[in-house]
Design an enzyme around this catalytic site. Structure first.
Site, PDB file in Angstrom:
ATOM      1  N   ASP A  52       0.922  -1.313  -0.261  1.00 33.62           N
ATOM      2  CA  ASP A  52      -0.014  -0.124   0.228  1.00 33.62           C
ATOM      3  C   ASP A  52       0.776   1.341   0.038  1.00 33.62           C
ATOM      4  O   ASP A  52       2.128   1.160  -0.073  1.00 33.62           O
ATOM      5  CB  ASP A  52      -0.788   0.081   1.090  1.00 33.62           C
ATOM      6  CG  ASP A  52      -0.229   0.009   2.445  1.00 33.62           C
ATOM      7  OD1 ASP A  52       1.024   0.109   2.535  1.00 33.62           O
ATOM      8  OD2 ASP A  52      -0.773  -0.446   3.385  1.00 33.62           O
ATOM      9  N   ASP A  54       1.357   5.009   1.999  1.00 33.96           N
ATOM     10  CA  ASP A  54       1.135   6.026   2.902  1.00 33.96           C
ATOM     11  C   ASP A  54       1.577   7.200   2.568  1.00 33.96           C
ATOM     12  O   ASP A  54       2.466   7.511   1.958  1.00 33.96           O
ATOM     13  CB  ASP A  54       1.781   5.476   4.474  1.00 33.96           C
ATOM     14  CG  ASP A  54       1.332   3.880   4.547  1.00 33.96           C
ATOM     15  OD1 ASP A  54       0.157   3.828   4.546  1.00 33.96           O
ATOM     16  OD2 ASP A  54       2.353   3.292   5.035  1.00 33.96           O
ATOM     17  N   ASP A 128      11.426   4.725  11.662  1.00 34.14           N
ATOM     18  CA  ASP A 128      12.199   3.375  12.028  1.00 34.14           C
ATOM     19  C   ASP A 128      13.598   3.465  11.530  1.00 34.14           C
ATOM     20  O   ASP A 128      14.780   3.622  11.862  1.00 34.14           O
ATOM     21  CB  ASP A 128      11.560   2.147  12.546  1.00 34.14           C
ATOM     22  CG  ASP A 128      10.581   1.720  11.134  1.00 34.14           C
ATOM     23  OD1 ASP A 128      10.926   2.716  10.205  1.00 34.14           O
ATOM     24  OD2 ASP A 128       9.837   0.921  11.251  1.00 34.14           O
TER      25      ASP A 128
END
Ligand code: ATP
Ligand code: MG
Length: 486
Positions: A52, A54, A128
């Site tokens: 997907d 984002d 991250d």
């Protein structure tokens, strides 16, 4: 910070689905900054098919809501986000985040609330891994790279932003994410991460909510490289945190199931992640059932209670939603039904909503050397590929074999212990000749009559007993819901 030309990174708008461009364009038109970020950019740069896309913006969730109106919903408390519906797709639109304020972190340094809006630089530092922190503006054709992430992409290295120990303490789920991305992308884990990735640090996962850990376990099961990640989970002590009671060993059964899951994903088939939980927890379920049986509980009750117990205990680590629990218990229950079906129920069983999952499970057990399946995995496998005439004959053959086994069992044990399922191996299905002439048939019938009389004397009903010749009302098993005591 370096600004890269998207085309040099192998990116072009042609690779992007309309729904993400629509979101980026609407935000830009309203005067906000908007980028694609995270796994979508990373996967495109690696030539993979992103799951997907984002989006990230300097608009607050409330402002995003103003732009999209009823197409937008604000979700999350710890991590407030806007969900924007674009056509049939849902896009997560996050607002640039600043470092968390002191008072919203736990004693162990874990971030509890994280809704402090900030600049793109601050947002970058909160992400991250370097490879997850590239900002792609498709209309401008640029990628903002704040930490030479492109080099990590080229060197196939997973590098955390900032001090690895602090980043793991802030959010212990990042340890799980490390293994997931290393397995999924086949990347090396940077040395500075390996140095701090100790079993003591994995203990921090105990403080993470079992709901979140369940979500993460789903991502592990469905990423397409489950088989690769399982030994890593054990080596890094994560398995013990996620599945505390499950022996940390990749058994042949688990390995087969993992490979099967990965293969299904690679060919675009759907998978139910609860199926893998059913596999992981199977041994525990069997042991627990045996425990109940030893206490003298009926087999059906033992199975029902064992199922509840095992799932409840697992729920202290990863809370399995109710619908998934039901699925798992039905798959287990199907094992008993598929192993020793009543002949008149075979056709209905094969139409049961849980048949496919139950059968796949049985066949996996059998192929991984579980002899308790007594060849029934292959039996059902052949059965499904038969014409209706062949099926009828196969059921007849099964019926005779079953009766024979029962008689054998009765003569072996004077008292039949109902707790033990006595069943000799069912012969594999063979396509029997269509008709058998009377001469070959007669002596057999005769023989069966004799033994069935003998078995009736012992309290068993033979296959040709008049009671079995009665027409039965067909129960549609597809309609039957397995209750706890069934
Ligand atoms: P996937 O292919 O699994 O979707 P992803 O990188 O897109 O991988 P998401 O969980 O969708 O992962 O998160 C989107 C982005 O949000 C990540 O790329 C990362 O930049 C950021 N992110 C997600 N989880 C964390 C976390 N626990 N800590 C810091 N940043 C995170
Ligand atoms: Mg993602």
């Amino acid at each position: 910070m370096q600004t890269l030309r998207a085309s040099k990174c192998g990116l072009s708008t042609a690779q992007l689905p309309a729904y993400i461009l629509d979101v980026i364009d609407a935000l830009t038109k309203a005067g906000y900054e908007a980028y694609i970020v995270g796994g979508g950019v990373r996967d495109l740069m690696l030539g993979l098919n992103p799951k997907d896309f984002d989006a990230v913006t300097n608009a607050t969730p409330a402002q995003v809501k103003e732009v999209f109106g009823r197409r937008c919903r604000i979700i999350g408390r710890r991590f407030e986000l806007a969900h924007v519906y674009s056509g049939r797709e849902l896009v997560e639109v996050a607002t640039f985040r600043a470092p968390p304020k002191k008072e919203v972190t736990s004693a162990a340094g874990m971030i509890l609330r994280d809704n402090n809006w900030g600049t793109i630089e601050e947002d970058f530092a909160r992400r991250d891994f370097s490879i997850n922190a590239m900002y792609y503006q498709p209309r401008k054709g640029i990628v903002l790279d704040f930490c030479n992430a492109v080099e990590d992409i080229n060197n196939k290295t997973l590098r955390l932003l900032g001090d690895p120990k602090t980043r793991f303490e802030e959010d212990p789920v990042r340890m799980l994410r490390t293994l997931r991305f290393a397995a999924k992308l086949n990347f090396n884990i940077a040395n500075e991460i390996l140095e701090v990735f100790t079993p003591e640090l994995t203990n921090l996962l105990r403080d993470v909510s079992p709901h979140r850990l369940y979500d993460e376990s789903q991502k592990l099961f469905t990423m397409g490289h489950l088989n690769r990640v399982l030994p890593m989970l054990i080596d890094f002590g994560i398995w013990q945190q996620l599945f505390a009671e499950i022996n940390p060993t990749v058994t042949t059964f688990i390995e087969r199931a993992a490979k099967n899951t990965d293969q299904r994903i690679s060919i675009g088939k759907t998978i139910n992640p609860a199926f893998f939980y059913a596999v992981l927890l199977w041994e525990l379920f069997l042991k627990r059932s045996e425990g109940y049986l030893a206490k003298g509980v009926t087999p059906a009750e033992a199975r029902a209670q064992a199922g509840l117990d095992v799932l409840k205990r697992q729920g202290t680590r990863t809370i399995i939603p109710r619908f998934a629990e039901t699925f798992i218990r039905e798959v287990w229950e199907m094992q008993t039904r598929l192993l020793n079906p009543k002949p008149q129920q075979i056709a209905a069983l094969s139409n049961h909503a849980r048949f496919r999952a139950g059968f796949d499970f049985l066949l996996l057990r059998e192929k991984s050397g579980d002899t308790n399946t007594q060849g029934m995995g292959m039996w059902w496998d052949s059965y499904q590929n038969m014409t209706s005439d062949e099926k009828e004959r196969a059921i007849g053959q099964y019926n005779r074999q079953r009766a024979k086994n029962r008689r054998k069992a009765v003569t072996q044990d004077d008292v039949v212990d109902t707790r033990v399922q006595v069943q000799a191996e069912i012969e594999p299905l063979v396509n029997e000749p269509e008709t058998r002439n009377r001469r070959t048939r007669k002596p057999r019938q005769h023989q069966e009559n004799r033994t069935s009389v003998a078995s009736t004397v012992k309290g068993e009903i033979g296959a040709d007993h008049p009671i079995l010749k009665r027409r039965r009302v067909k129960r549609d098993l597809a309609e039957v819901v397995f209750g706890p005591t069934q």
